[in-house]
Design an enzyme around this catalytic site. Structure first.
Site, PDB file in Angstrom:
ATOM      1  CG  HIS A   1      -1.720   1.248   1.343  1.00 55.61           C
ATOM      2  ND1 HIS A   1      -2.896   1.405   0.656  1.00 55.61           N
ATOM      3  CD2 HIS A   1      -1.512   2.421   2.016  1.00 55.61           C
ATOM      4  CE1 HIS A   1      -3.403   2.602   0.909  1.00 55.61           C
ATOM      5  NE2 HIS A   1      -2.582   3.235   1.732  1.00 55.61           N
TER       6      HIS A   1
ATOM      7  CB  SER B   1      -8.504   5.256   7.595  1.00 53.91           C
ATOM      8  OG  SER B   1      -8.869   5.305   6.256  1.00 53.91           O
TER       9      SER B   1
ATOM     10  CG  ASP C   1     -12.041   3.923   6.037  1.00 57.16           C
ATOM     11  OD1 ASP C   1     -11.506   4.731   6.821  1.00 57.16           O
ATOM     12  OD2 ASP C   1     -11.846   3.945   4.808  1.00 57.16           O
TER      13      ASP C   1
ATOM     14  CE  LYS D   1      -9.168   2.341   3.656  1.00 55.14           C
ATOM     15  NZ  LYS D   1      -9.362   3.703   3.189  1.00 55.14           N
TER      16      LYS D   1
ATOM     17  NE  ARG E   1     -10.018  10.699   9.186  1.00 51.97           N
ATOM     18  CZ  ARG E   1      -9.147   9.913   8.558  1.00 51.97           C
ATOM     19  NH1 ARG E   1      -9.497   8.711   8.140  1.00 51.97           N
ATOM     20  NH2 ARG E   1      -7.923  10.306   8.327  1.00 51.97           N
TER      21      ARG E   1
HETATM   22  N1  URA Z   1      -5.977   6.933   2.858  1.00 50.60           N
HETATM   23  C1  URA Z   1      -6.921   6.260   3.540  1.00 50.60           C
HETATM   24  O1  URA Z   1      -7.395   5.219   3.116  1.00 50.60           O
HETATM   25  N2  URA Z   1      -7.335   6.760   4.724  1.00 50.60           N
HETATM   26  C2  URA Z   1      -6.842   7.903   5.245  1.00 50.60           C
HETATM   27  O2  URA Z   1      -7.245   8.282   6.329  1.00 50.60           O
HETATM   28  C3  URA Z   1      -5.854   8.598   4.524  1.00 50.60           C
HETATM   29  C4  URA Z   1      -5.432   8.091   3.322  1.00 50.60           C
END
Ligand code: URA
Length: 440
Positions: free
Chosen positions: A86, A187, A165, A191, A172
């Site tokens: 990621h 977050s 999320d 995932k 957010r």
């Molecule tokens: N990418 C995400 O998936 N979440 C965040 O909070 C910031 C970047």
């Protein structure tokens, strides 16, 4: 969970600097999905977390509760080590398109769930969708089938994965609570951990074109994510990589797909290959497909040289509905109407000292290749190619880049941004290392 909680009690506790318990955090993650936490209460708690922070333990609990707010994919019946990567996002960051087939060709399974671009940063899903027919929204069973057969699959997050999320990120985004390390960490990691992977490599970017402008902040985020991975029983390694100038020479969608395929053919630019090999190498080591960096390097070199990484890309493309002829014929990709050469001005002498990634990202947006809202349509054909790099010599008339343009007014705005992005100095600049630290 037997105790009864009230959202306002959690808000007050965090507002006053207290630590939330595991059950309270669980109530929060569930409550935002089932309505027991209203949007305004969730936002108040997010703002309290923003100011008061969270301990490593609270962050780990929040990640776990968010992950369990939806479907957790189980890939344990698929043989092989499932390892993903990621990136926290940048400009020209097409690493995933090269890394996933490369790692698969070296023996890993790469179950990759990626995102779309938002703001100045590009998104893997949008780049893949430049390939005619390529489908990124697959069901979990299609995802599993392709992963098993091809060794890599690259899809968007399904609606069933981490609904907490989805809700919290949307709140957010519009309430000034994005830039908060425990919230970013939970977050991203919720995932990733819901994907069914065995281990994970993170590319935490810092610099002008990154989400984290300073290396110190990037390090804190990287450490938080590595710790949360460990708490969830998954080995995670993070590399801190510089994102002051775009990666490679291309930014956009069609232009980045072409550059990625060129990398798989062994003709990739040095900076892009360095970051790709560093990240893929750690994936191979974590997944047991290489015993050390030298072994990983040999395997990756061989997979590029013998065409097996390119073949994996072709197979994944076909499996996901994309036209695999793209590998041999770039003309099937969306093509812009005009090509605008941006040349160095009369006073330019010496060396390139800056190619500001943020401004280049804004140039892509000016061309119509970016989004300001998730619902915006993007133009896959526009972009930047042949972008000059820091340290290259420059003289009047030197080509700085080619803009792929569909609208003259957009092209003029993008050209102005590229001119602002690029700076010259008389002597060669000091080049910073691209891959700086490993956190594990
Ligand atoms: N990418 C995400 O998936 N979440 C965040 O909070 C910031 C970047």
């Amino acid at each position: 969970m037997s105790a009864t909680f009230f959202p306002q009690d959690l808000i007050i506790k965090k507002r006053d600097g207290g630590a939330l318990t595991k059950d309270e955090i669980e109530f929060f993650a569930r409550g935002v999905c089932d309505g027991r936490f209203s949007d305004y209460q969730a936002t108040a708690l997010l703002m309290a977390i923003f100011w008061r922070g969270m301990s490593a333990q609270e962050t780990a609990w929040l990640t776990d509760a968010m992950m369990r707010s939806g479907e957790v994919i189980d890939l344990s019946d698929i043989p092989g080590a499932k390892v993903d990567k990621h990136s926290t996002g940048g400009v020209g960051d097409k690493v995933s398109l090269i890394l996933a087939p490369l790692a698969a060709a070296c023996g890993l399974k790469v179950p990759m769930m990626s995102g779309r671009g938002l703001g100045h940063t590009g998104g893997t899903l949008d780049k893949l969708e430049a390939i005619p027919g390529f489908r990124v929204m697959l069901s979990v069973s299609e995802f599993r089938g392709i992963l098993q057969k091809t060794g890599c699959a690259m899809i968007g997050q399904t609606p069933q994965v981490v609904p907490a999320d989805r809700k919290l990120y949307a709140l957010r985004d519009v309430t000034g609570t994005v830039e908060c390390i425990p919230l970013i960490c939970s977050s991203i990691m919720s995932k990733k951990l819901a994907e069914g992977l065995d281990s994970l490599v993170l590319d935490v970017k810092f610099g002008k074109g990154a989400f984290m402008k300073s290396k110190d902040k990037a390090r804190v985020l990287a450490q938080a994510m590595v710790d949360v991975g460990r708490a969830g029983g998954k080995p995670v390694r993070a590399l801190l990589t510089a994102m002051d100038q775009p990666l490679g020479h291309a930014a956009g969608h069609t232009t980045e797909v072409i550059e990625s395929i060129e990398c798989l053919k062994g003709r990739g630019p040095a900076d892009l290959m360095e970051v790709t090999f560093a990240l893929t190498g750690h994936m191979l080591m974590l997944g047991g497909a290489a015993k050390d960096e030298a072994d990983a390097g040999r395997k990756m070199d061989a997979a590029i040289a013998n065409g097996s990484a390119l073949q994996k890309f072709r197979e994944m493309c076909a499996a996901q509905g994309g036209d695999p002829r793209v590998v041999d014929d770039y003309r099937i990709l969306p093509t812009a109407k005009n090509f605008l050469e941006v040349k160095a001005p009369a006073g330019a002498r010496g060396f390139i000292s800056e190619v500001n990634a943020l401004k280049c990202g804004h140039a892509i947006m000016a061309l119509g290749g970016g989004r300001t809202a998730v619902t915006d349509q993007i133009d896959h054909a526009v972009g930047i190619a042949g972008l000059i790099k820091i340290g290259e010599p420059v003289a009047p008339g030197t080509r700085l880049c080619m803009l792929h343009v569909n609208d003259d007014a957009q092209g003029a705005r993008a050209e102005a941004l590229i001119r602002e992005a690029i700076k010259f100095i008389p002597t060669p600049p000091q080049l910073e290392p691209l891959v700086q630290d490993l956190i594990q």
